[in-house]
Enzyme design. Structure first.
Site, PDB file in Angstrom:
ATOM      1  N   THR A  11      -5.252   1.789  -7.295  1.00  0.00           N
ATOM      2  CA  THR A  11      -6.366   1.423  -6.799  1.00  0.00           C
ATOM      3  C   THR A  11      -8.140   3.094  -7.448  1.00  0.00           C
ATOM      4  O   THR A  11      -7.845   4.489  -7.289  1.00  0.00           O
ATOM      5  CB  THR A  11      -6.407   1.561  -5.672  1.00  0.00           C
ATOM      6  OG1 THR A  11      -6.425   0.684  -4.836  1.00  0.00           O
ATOM      7  CG2 THR A  11      -7.562   1.591  -4.450  1.00  0.00           C
ATOM      8  N   SER A  34       0.654  -1.256  -0.095  1.00  0.00           N
ATOM      9  CA  SER A  34      -0.179  -0.025   0.134  1.00  0.00           C
ATOM     10  C   SER A  34       0.855   1.445   0.115  1.00  0.00           C
ATOM     11  O   SER A  34       1.846   1.365   0.603  1.00  0.00           O
ATOM     12  CB  SER A  34      -0.969  -0.271   0.748  1.00  0.00           C
ATOM     13  OG  SER A  34      -1.740   1.197   1.598  1.00  0.00           O
ATOM     14  N   LYS A  55      -6.866  -1.234  -9.423  1.00  0.00           N
ATOM     15  CA  LYS A  55      -7.492  -2.313  -8.886  1.00  0.00           C
ATOM     16  C   LYS A  55      -9.193  -2.202  -8.571  1.00  0.00           C
ATOM     17  O   LYS A  55      -8.956  -0.567  -8.159  1.00  0.00           O
ATOM     18  CB  LYS A  55      -6.851  -2.720  -7.668  1.00  0.00           C
ATOM     19  CG  LYS A  55      -7.454  -3.147  -6.387  1.00  0.00           C
ATOM     20  CD  LYS A  55      -6.570  -3.206  -5.082  1.00  0.00           C
ATOM     21  CE  LYS A  55      -7.002  -4.367  -4.071  1.00  0.00           C
ATOM     22  NZ  LYS A  55      -8.695  -2.855  -2.959  1.00  0.00           N
ATOM     23  N   TYR A 115      -2.774   5.500  -4.460  1.00  0.00           N
ATOM     24  CA  TYR A 115      -3.819   6.572  -4.753  1.00  0.00           C
ATOM     25  C   TYR A 115      -3.427   7.532  -5.871  1.00  0.00           C
ATOM     26  O   TYR A 115      -2.861   7.978  -6.008  1.00  0.00           O
ATOM     27  CB  TYR A 115      -4.102   6.967  -4.242  1.00  0.00           C
ATOM     28  CG  TYR A 115      -5.074   5.904  -3.196  1.00  0.00           C
ATOM     29  CD1 TYR A 115      -6.578   6.020  -3.737  1.00  0.00           C
ATOM     30  CD2 TYR A 115      -4.665   5.287  -2.027  1.00  0.00           C
ATOM     31  CE1 TYR A 115      -6.924   4.053  -2.489  1.00  0.00           C
ATOM     32  CE2 TYR A 115      -5.110   4.315  -1.247  1.00  0.00           C
ATOM     33  CZ  TYR A 115      -6.725   3.826  -1.616  1.00  0.00           C
ATOM     34  OH  TYR A 115      -6.740   3.209  -0.656  1.00  0.00           O
ATOM     35  N   HIS A 158     -13.140  -3.493  -2.923  1.00  0.00           N
ATOM     36  CA  HIS A 158     -12.184  -2.746  -1.247  1.00  0.00           C
ATOM     37  C   HIS A 158     -12.375  -3.135  -0.124  1.00  0.00           C
ATOM     38  O   HIS A 158     -12.678  -2.819   0.871  1.00  0.00           O
ATOM     39  CB  HIS A 158     -12.780  -0.693  -1.567  1.00  0.00           C
ATOM     40  CG  HIS A 158     -11.246  -0.115  -0.840  1.00  0.00           C
ATOM     41  ND1 HIS A 158     -10.657   0.268  -1.944  1.00  0.00           N
ATOM     42  CD2 HIS A 158     -11.009  -0.514   0.125  1.00  0.00           C
ATOM     43  CE1 HIS A 158      -9.362   0.897  -0.773  1.00  0.00           C
ATOM     44  NE2 HIS A 158      -9.663   1.063  -0.069  1.00  0.00           N
TER      45      HIS A 158
END
Length: 382
Positions: free
Chosen positions: A176, A123, A241, A150, A266
């Protein structure tokens, strides 16, 4: 994404004494050691948590239709994902703030992944840097390290993260696309969630904060032109994603910018009542007809779930909550045990379904069941 406020550090954590028999055992073990705020963050979903529950129910609803008297000599879980050899089709999904679960943090998770040959998607909200995680995964036979992104407030900040991931040796980027804003997470708000001291987004330090207010956050929502720009800036393959709709899957394939898709809602943490991933996956696969590889996450807790995912058209699965519950319960060793258990269950499921390897898994192994998911007749000779 904005970092939440900070709270007192959780109490020291010790590994559980009970043996790990199934992945759901990890929930009780983690609950016993996690600070209530951390437990709310890791275990909760959006709103009434209907999608969170449906993710699990959808896998349970599928029924396997095994074959008998197959030649199982040389049984193996080895497979490939987008041409990359894997020891098995298990990846670790991106989960933020591992050090909120255990002092081992993302480095401990990576050590476990390397020991078990699993890939890891780190992440961008990790609490330990990608360079340290990459060193932990630098073992023969380790799975790939991918970096999740992100969109940030400034493109130059996004590009700096991309270069950092490239320099650390990451093999792919994962954008994402299903969380331009946070979901309505009642459980977190009731618990008063805040990050403990010493835990923060180490990759985002020094970057411009997102614009204030909802309109400002929505300005960061990725668009197809953003996907094309990002793909043009990097030598790494770009995965998306959070895609659930077949029409978006086709747009991704048509764009020429996307290397693969992760079918994800998610973990039920954004839009409640969104469809479960086991329902969306076969529809995505049917629309794509093999044009892009698919990975799926959401509710996978058994080796039979992995088998079902492959039968529905996925090349691999990604494991979210169980990895952080295992980390909380037992540190790096706990994550390694979790991965080994799931791989062993998958091996058993392959054998009992009459498959010698993941390549032998096909849609004909699924019966038309309570979930109503479509199946097909297996090709001749399989």
């Amino acid at each position: 994404m904005p970092a939440p406020p900070r709270a007192p550090a959780p109490a020291p954590m010790t590994p559980p004494t009970a043996p790990l028999i199934r992945l759901s055992d990890l929930d009780d073990a983690a609950h016993a050691v996690l600070d209530p705020r951390a437990w709310a963050y890791f275990s909760g979903g959006a709103a009434d948590e209907l999608t969170l529950a449906d993710n699990r129910r959808a896998w349970d609803a599928l029924r396997l239709w095994p074959r008998a008297l197959r030649d199982l000599r040389g049984l193996s879980t080895a497979t490939t994902l987008a041409g990359r050899p894997l020891a098995h089709p298990l990846l670790l999904a991106p989960v933020a703030w591992h050090r909120m679960a255990h002092a081992d943090g993302e480095v401990g998770t990576a050590l476990a992944a390397a020991a078990q040959g699993a890939g890891m998607i780190l992440s961008c909200q990790a609490s330990q840097p990608v360079e340290a995680v990459a060193r932990a995964l630098a073992e023969p036979g380790a799975g790939p390290l991918w970096f999740q992104l992100y969109p940030l407030a400034r493109r130059e900040d996004t590009l700096a993260l991309v270069r950092r991931a490239e320099d650390a040796g990451c093999e792919a980027l994962v954008l994402t696309v299903d969380a331009p804003v946070h979901g309505v997470r009642d459980r977190e708000r009731r618990a008063g969630f805040a990050l403990p001291p010493g835990v923060g987004p180490v990759h985002l330090d020094g970057f411009a904060p997102p614009p204030p207010g909802l309109e400002g956050l929505l300005a960061l929502a990725p668009r197809w032109d953003e996907v094309a720009w990002l793909a043009a800036q990097t030598r790494l393959p770009l995965w998306l994603k959070g895609v659930l709709h077949p029409e978006d899957a086709v747009l991704a394939a048509d764009s020429g910018a996307v290397a693969g898709l992760i079918v994800s809602n998610h973990g039920g943490r954004t839009l409640d009542t969104a469809v479960p991933t086991a329902w969306a996956l076969p529809r995505m696969a049917a629309a794509l007809q093999g044009r892009l590889p698919l990975v799926v996450d959401g509710g996978i807790r058994r080796g039979t779930d992995v088998l079902k995912a492959l039968a529905l058209g996925a090349s691999a699965v990604a494991i979210g909550r169980p990895q952080v519950m295992a980390l909380a319960a037992g540190g790096a060793l706990g994550v390694a045990q979790m991965l080994r258990l799931l791989r062993d269950e998958f091996t058993v499921a392959l054998a009992l379904a009459g498959c010698r390897s993941p390549a032998d898994v096909h849609a004909g192994l699924l019966a038309e069941g309570p979930g109503g998911l479509p199946t097909s007749t297996p090709p001749a000779g399989r």
